[in-house]
Enzyme design. Structure first.
Site, PDB file in Angstrom:
ATOM      1  CE1 TYR A  52      -3.076  -2.904  -0.036  1.00 50.65           C
ATOM      2  CE2 TYR A  52      -3.617  -2.537   2.470  1.00 50.65           C
ATOM      3  CZ  TYR A  52      -4.147  -2.929   1.351  1.00 50.65           C
ATOM      4  OH  TYR A  52      -4.736  -4.066   1.186  1.00 50.65           O
ATOM      5  CB  SER A 217     -13.816  -3.524  -1.587  1.00 46.59           C
ATOM      6  OG  SER A 217     -12.367  -2.925  -1.979  1.00 46.59           O
ATOM      7  N   PRO A 218     -15.746  -2.939   1.502  1.00 48.95           N
ATOM      8  CG  PRO A 218     -16.003  -2.188   3.628  1.00 48.95           C
ATOM      9  CD  PRO A 218     -15.053  -2.678   2.847  1.00 48.95           C
ATOM     10  N   GLY A 222     -17.850  -3.022  -7.152  1.00 52.46           N
ATOM     11  CA  GLY A 222     -17.076  -4.221  -7.779  1.00 52.46           C
ATOM     12  C   GLY A 222     -15.443  -3.789  -7.221  1.00 52.46           C
ATOM     13  CG  PHE A 224     -10.127  -1.004  -6.217  1.00 57.27           C
ATOM     14  CD1 PHE A 224     -10.240  -1.087  -5.003  1.00 57.27           C
ATOM     15  CD2 PHE A 224      -8.995  -1.825  -6.605  1.00 57.27           C
ATOM     16  CE1 PHE A 224      -9.678  -1.610  -4.034  1.00 57.27           C
ATOM     17  CE2 PHE A 224      -8.234  -2.188  -5.773  1.00 57.27           C
ATOM     18  CZ  PHE A 224      -8.542  -2.445  -4.321  1.00 57.27           C
TER      19      PHE A 224
HETATM   20  N1  LIG Z   1      -6.674  -8.210   0.813  1.00 61.44           N
HETATM   21  C1  LIG Z   1      -6.975  -7.416  -0.277  1.00 61.44           C
HETATM   22  O1  LIG Z   1      -6.377  -7.862  -1.385  1.00 61.44           O
HETATM   23  C2  LIG Z   1      -7.473  -5.776  -0.318  1.00 61.44           C
HETATM   24  C3  LIG Z   1      -7.715  -5.295  -1.296  1.00 61.44           C
HETATM   25  C4  LIG Z   1      -8.083  -3.775  -1.308  1.00 61.44           C
HETATM   26  C5  LIG Z   1      -8.229  -3.327  -0.078  1.00 61.44           C
HETATM   27  N2  LIG Z   1      -8.009  -4.036   1.146  1.00 61.44           N
HETATM   28  C6  LIG Z   1      -8.283  -3.342   2.575  1.00 61.44           C
HETATM   29  O2  LIG Z   1      -9.472  -3.130   2.379  1.00 61.44           O
HETATM   30  C7  LIG Z   1      -9.587  -1.825   2.880  1.00 61.44           C
HETATM   31  C8  LIG Z   1     -10.821  -1.097   2.358  1.00 61.44           C
HETATM   32  O3  LIG Z   1     -10.726  -0.959   0.793  1.00 61.44           O
HETATM   33  P1  LIG Z   1     -11.367  -0.257   0.166  1.00 61.44           P
HETATM   34  O4  LIG Z   1     -10.928   1.405   0.402  1.00 61.44           O
HETATM   35  O5  LIG Z   1     -11.664  -0.347  -1.454  1.00 61.44           O
HETATM   36  O6  LIG Z   1     -13.123  -0.027   0.611  1.00 61.44           O
HETATM   37  P2  LIG Z   1     -14.245   0.949   0.742  1.00 61.44           P
HETATM   38  O7  LIG Z   1     -14.383   1.224   2.233  1.00 61.44           O
HETATM   39  O8  LIG Z   1     -15.391   0.083   0.297  1.00 61.44           O
HETATM   40  O9  LIG Z   1     -13.951   2.056  -0.239  1.00 61.44           O
HETATM   41  C9  LIG Z   1     -13.524   3.231   0.427  1.00 61.44           C
HETATM   42  C10 LIG Z   1     -13.636   4.344  -0.812  1.00 61.44           C
HETATM   43  O10 LIG Z   1     -14.663   5.007  -0.947  1.00 61.44           O
HETATM   44  C11 LIG Z   1     -14.899   6.053  -0.805  1.00 61.44           C
HETATM   45  N3  LIG Z   1     -16.250   6.452  -0.486  1.00 61.44           N
HETATM   46  C12 LIG Z   1     -17.163   7.573  -1.282  1.00 61.44           C
HETATM   47  N4  LIG Z   1     -18.196   7.564  -0.899  1.00 61.44           N
HETATM   48  C13 LIG Z   1     -18.177   6.922   0.271  1.00 61.44           C
HETATM   49  C14 LIG Z   1     -19.327   6.390   1.429  1.00 61.44           C
HETATM   50  N5  LIG Z   1     -20.487   7.230   1.030  1.00 61.44           N
HETATM   51  N6  LIG Z   1     -19.025   5.782   2.329  1.00 61.44           N
HETATM   52  C15 LIG Z   1     -17.824   5.120   2.169  1.00 61.44           C
HETATM   53  N7  LIG Z   1     -16.904   5.339   1.566  1.00 61.44           N
HETATM   54  C16 LIG Z   1     -17.006   6.207   0.440  1.00 61.44           C
HETATM   55  C17 LIG Z   1     -13.830   6.399   0.094  1.00 61.44           C
HETATM   56  O11 LIG Z   1     -13.609   7.893   0.066  1.00 61.44           O
HETATM   57  P3  LIG Z   1     -13.354   8.968   1.497  1.00 61.44           P
HETATM   58  O12 LIG Z   1     -12.226   8.252   2.006  1.00 61.44           O
HETATM   59  O13 LIG Z   1     -13.495  10.051   1.167  1.00 61.44           O
HETATM   60  O14 LIG Z   1     -14.241   8.334   2.737  1.00 61.44           O
HETATM   61  C18 LIG Z   1     -12.653   5.730  -0.049  1.00 61.44           C
HETATM   62  O15 LIG Z   1     -11.932   6.099  -1.358  1.00 61.44           O
HETATM   63  C19 LIG Z   1      -8.531  -1.023   2.150  1.00 61.44           C
HETATM   64  O16 LIG Z   1      -7.940   0.046   3.321  1.00 61.44           O
HETATM   65  C20 LIG Z   1      -7.335  -2.282   2.658  1.00 61.44           C
HETATM   66  O17 LIG Z   1      -7.012  -2.272   3.851  1.00 61.44           O
HETATM   67  C21 LIG Z   1      -7.732  -5.334   1.023  1.00 61.44           C
END
Ligand SMILES: NC(=O)c1ccc[n+]([C@@H]2O[C@H](COP(=O)([O-])OP(=O)(O)OC[C@H]3O[C@@H](n4cnc5c(N)ncnc54)[C@H](OP(=O)(O)O)[C@@H]3O)[C@@H](O)[C@H]2O)c1
Length: 308
Positions: A52, A217-218, A222, A224
């Protein structure tokens, strides 16, 4: 905020985990605000990975911004991952050891609570992983281990050689990207794409083997491609239902998106990616909501999944 006793470990942690994949460009002050809002909301677990923010970039960004006193360090669970390199995956003994040393330095800590193998390495030699994990554990550098994005067969192959318990599998899961759960609901339905098992039943394999599933990615539609929350062009019905259920429980739709995952009896942890302190608070509030069966299935079908 609910806490979970995590099977196969001596850890207790919040079911909402704050992922730090997106903090690389944040100021120290903003990282500190995110961290303190998370702690105030009851979050005790934080998720990193070597990859990351460039090589160990987010780990370093976190430790530059947040100075953990010894007592604060002992109250949180720091998780990181190893195995993704530029353009390939690497579970070799040498790489696991060197990446962990770099994570310890970047995070400015003496130990990592949980180390995950990030994505399955086609060239994995389980005996090498076993040796690396044993040495890291014996040296006190890593306390617990797990995997991410691994199928049951890949987990079992590792478990035949690896002595350290594999206590976690971090997989992609949101209401709209829910194959891990949705496939089983449509089992045995010929002609329905949802019935295709793409992951060899990670869900039940994990439950049967006391492996804690973590949902990454909750809020993403899909892989990203943006969040479903507020996307009325593609998910009007889902957003209507989320708004209605959120109002009924006195939380936000973000909270209900978390509650939909935590309601599942597999006791998932939800790994947030938001950098916004209010969204962390909203998510933590969702962890305390227990959806009824009717609400859970309404949300599931509003997202386009079939209940045959
Ligand atoms: N194991 C793996 O292969 C893997 C892969 C990917 C990620 N991960 C882990 O999972 C974590 C979460 O992944 P993710 O960032 O893709 O997940 P996410 O929580 O589904 O998405 C967050 C992104 O969505 C944006 N967003 C826009 N509107 C939103 C709303 N209404 N509510 C919430 N978020 C909103 C956030 O922006 P704001 O910041 O402005 O809120 C942020 O950029 C990562 O930090 C990492 O630790 C693991």
């Amino acid at each position: 905020m609910k806490t979970l006793e995590l099977p196969q470990t001596d850890l207790t942690a919040s079911d909402v985990v704050v992922g730090l994949m997106r903090i690389n460009d944040m100021s120290d002050e903003d990282v500190r605000s995110l961290y303190s809002a998370s702690r105030d909301a009851g979050v005790t677990m934080f998720d990193h990975a070597a990859i990351y923010g460039g090589w160990h970039g987010c780990e370093a960004r976190f430790a530059e911004a947040v100075t953990l006193s010894p007592s604060e360090r002992s109250e949180i669970v720091l998780q990181t991952k190893v195995g993704i390199r530029q353009g390939y995956f690497d579970f070799s003994y040498e790489h696991i050891l060197s990446s962990v040393e770099e994570s310890l330095a970047a995070l400015r800590t003496d130990y990592i609570d949980v180390l995950l193998l990030h994505r399955p390495d086609a060239l994995v030699e389980p005996e090498e992983v076993a040796k690396a994990f044993d040495e890291l554990h014996a040296a006190g550098k890593v306390h617990h281990f797990g995997v991410s994005n691994h199928t049951p067969g890949q987990v079992d192959l590792l478990r035949r050689s690896v002595n350290q318990p594999l206590a976690f599998n971090q997989v992609q899961l949101s209401i709209t990207h829910a194959n891990v759960i949705a496939q089983g609901v449509a089992a045995n339905m010929g002609g329905l794409d949802q019935s295709v098992d793409r992951d060899n039943d990670i869900l039940n394999h994990s439950r049967l083997n006391d492996i804690t599933l973590q949902a990454w990615s909750p809020f993403q539609k899909g892989f990203f491609d943006g969040v479903f929350l507020g996307d009325r062009e593609h998910y009007a019905e889902l957003n209507d239902v989320l708004d209605e259920v959120a109002a009924a429980h006195g939380v936000t739709p973000t909270g209900i998106a978390v509650a939909w995952i935590t309601r599942h009896p597999a006791h998932f942890q939800v790994v947030l990616g938001t950098t916004n302190p209010q969204r962390v608070r909203d998510s933590a509030a969702g962890s305390d909501v227990v959806l009824s069966r009717e609400e859970w299935y309404r949300i599931f079908t509003a997202a386009g999944h079939t209940v045959p």
